[in-house]
Design a protein around this motif. Structure first.
Motif, PDB file in Angstrom:
ATOM      1  N   MET A 168       0.855  -1.190   0.000  1.00  0.00           N
ATOM      2  CA  MET A 168       0.000   0.000   0.000  1.00  0.00           C
ATOM      3  C   MET A 168       0.888   1.237   0.000  1.00  0.00           C
ATOM      4  N   LYS A 169       0.632   2.122  -0.959  1.00  0.00           N
ATOM      5  CA  LYS A 169       1.371   3.385  -1.008  1.00  0.00           C
ATOM      6  C   LYS A 169       0.383   4.514  -1.250  1.00  0.00           C
ATOM      7  N   LEU A 170       0.106   5.272  -0.194  1.00  0.00           N
ATOM      8  CA  LEU A 170      -0.802   6.410  -0.289  1.00  0.00           C
ATOM      9  C   LEU A 170      -0.010   7.667  -0.590  1.00  0.00           C
ATOM     10  N   SER A 171      -0.431   8.380  -1.608  1.00  0.00           N
ATOM     11  CA  SER A 171       0.259   9.603  -2.016  1.00  0.00           C
ATOM     12  C   SER A 171      -0.596  10.822  -1.711  1.00  0.00           C
ATOM     13  N   PRO A 172       0.040  11.951  -1.368  1.00  0.00           N
ATOM     14  CA  PRO A 172      -0.699  13.191  -1.112  1.00  0.00           C
ATOM     15  C   PRO A 172      -1.045  13.902  -2.420  1.00  0.00           C
ATOM     16  N   ALA A 183       4.839  15.094   6.770  1.00  0.00           N
ATOM     17  CA  ALA A 183       6.254  14.944   6.405  1.00  0.00           C
ATOM     18  C   ALA A 183       6.768  13.542   6.747  1.00  0.00           C
ATOM     19  N   SER A 184       6.235  12.937   7.811  1.00  0.00           N
ATOM     20  CA  SER A 184       6.670  11.598   8.208  1.00  0.00           C
ATOM     21  C   SER A 184       5.980  10.499   7.401  1.00  0.00           C
ATOM     22  N   GLY A 185       4.918  10.862   6.662  1.00  0.00           N
ATOM     23  CA  GLY A 185       4.187   9.876   5.868  1.00  0.00           C
ATOM     24  C   GLY A 185       3.103   9.135   6.626  1.00  0.00           C
ATOM     25  N   ALA A 188       1.255  20.094  13.871  1.00  0.00           N
ATOM     26  CA  ALA A 188       1.221  18.636  14.035  1.00  0.00           C
ATOM     27  C   ALA A 188       0.800  17.949  12.740  1.00  0.00           C
ATOM     28  N   ALA A 189      -0.161  18.531  12.033  1.00  0.00           N
ATOM     29  CA  ALA A 189      -0.608  17.942  10.761  1.00  0.00           C
ATOM     30  C   ALA A 189       0.522  17.957   9.734  1.00  0.00           C
TER      31      ALA A 189
END
Length: 195
Positions: free
Chosen positions: A1-5, A61-63, A55-56
């Motif tokens: 699974m690879k979720l992209s922004p 940034a951490s994925g 925080a968001a």
């Protein structure tokens, strides 16, 4: 699974991964209805916004999270935020939530449109499980989650402490990959009722 922004869009909403350029619009959308924040784990209105925003961005940034600004296409206004978070590629799962809409965006096509886009994005990326949780005391939220087609899995007692210091029981729901075709059909049928 690879979720992209990535930007997600249908005819009702455009979900834009948050960036510094969206900060003012998101702040304006969230800076209302203080009572609605009382059951949430963290608040993001008024003086609470800066900490929530930082925080968001750190989680993005951490994925571990993709936070989106929710832009209503009928008038181009950012009306809230929603996220895919607790992203766990090794287990092919994530949570959908951290959702807040301005009062004028509740009860219409915005929420089912967002859920359709986010669930589709997660399952297209290889998720096998998407969890949706809410305060067990929030009957309206629980009802809305059931209406989406997510299955109730139980209550996690003393699961989280809200920003007000209240010990929160959490109602847990999930949509599995094998549930998704039926859930998708239900969401698409609901969205078809909005002209």
């Amino acid at each position: 699974m690879k979720l992209s922004p990535v930007v997600l869009q249908d005819r009702f909403v455009r979900l834009e991964p948050i960036t510094a350029g969206l900060e003012g619009e998101v702040r304006a959308a969230l800076d209302c209805d203080p009572e609605a924040w009382n059951g949430m784990v963290s608040a993001a209105y008024g003086e609470h916004f800066d900490g929530w925003w930082a925080a968001a961005l750190k989680a993005m940034a951490s994925g571990s999270r993709i936070a989106f600004a929710v832009r209503r296409l009928s008038d181009g206004t950012v009306v809230g935020t929603t996220s895919l978070y607790e992203i766990r590629p090794e287990h092919r799962r994530c949570e959908l939530g951290s959702t807040f809409y301005r009062p004028d965006a509740r009860g219409g096509p915005v929420n089912p449109a967002c859920k359709r886009l986010l669930l589709g994005h997660a399952f297209d990326a290889g998720a096998v499980r998407v969890e949706i949780i809410t305060d067990a005391l929030n009957a309206a939220s629980g009802s809305a989650i059931r209406k989406l087609g997510a299955r109730f899995e139980g209550v996690l007692r003393k699961h989280k402490i809200t920003w007000t210091g209240r010990m929160r029981d959490t109602a847990q729901f999930a949509v599995l990959d094998e549930d998704w075709p039926e859930v998708r059909r239900g969401l698409e049928a609901r969205l078809a009722t909005f002209a």
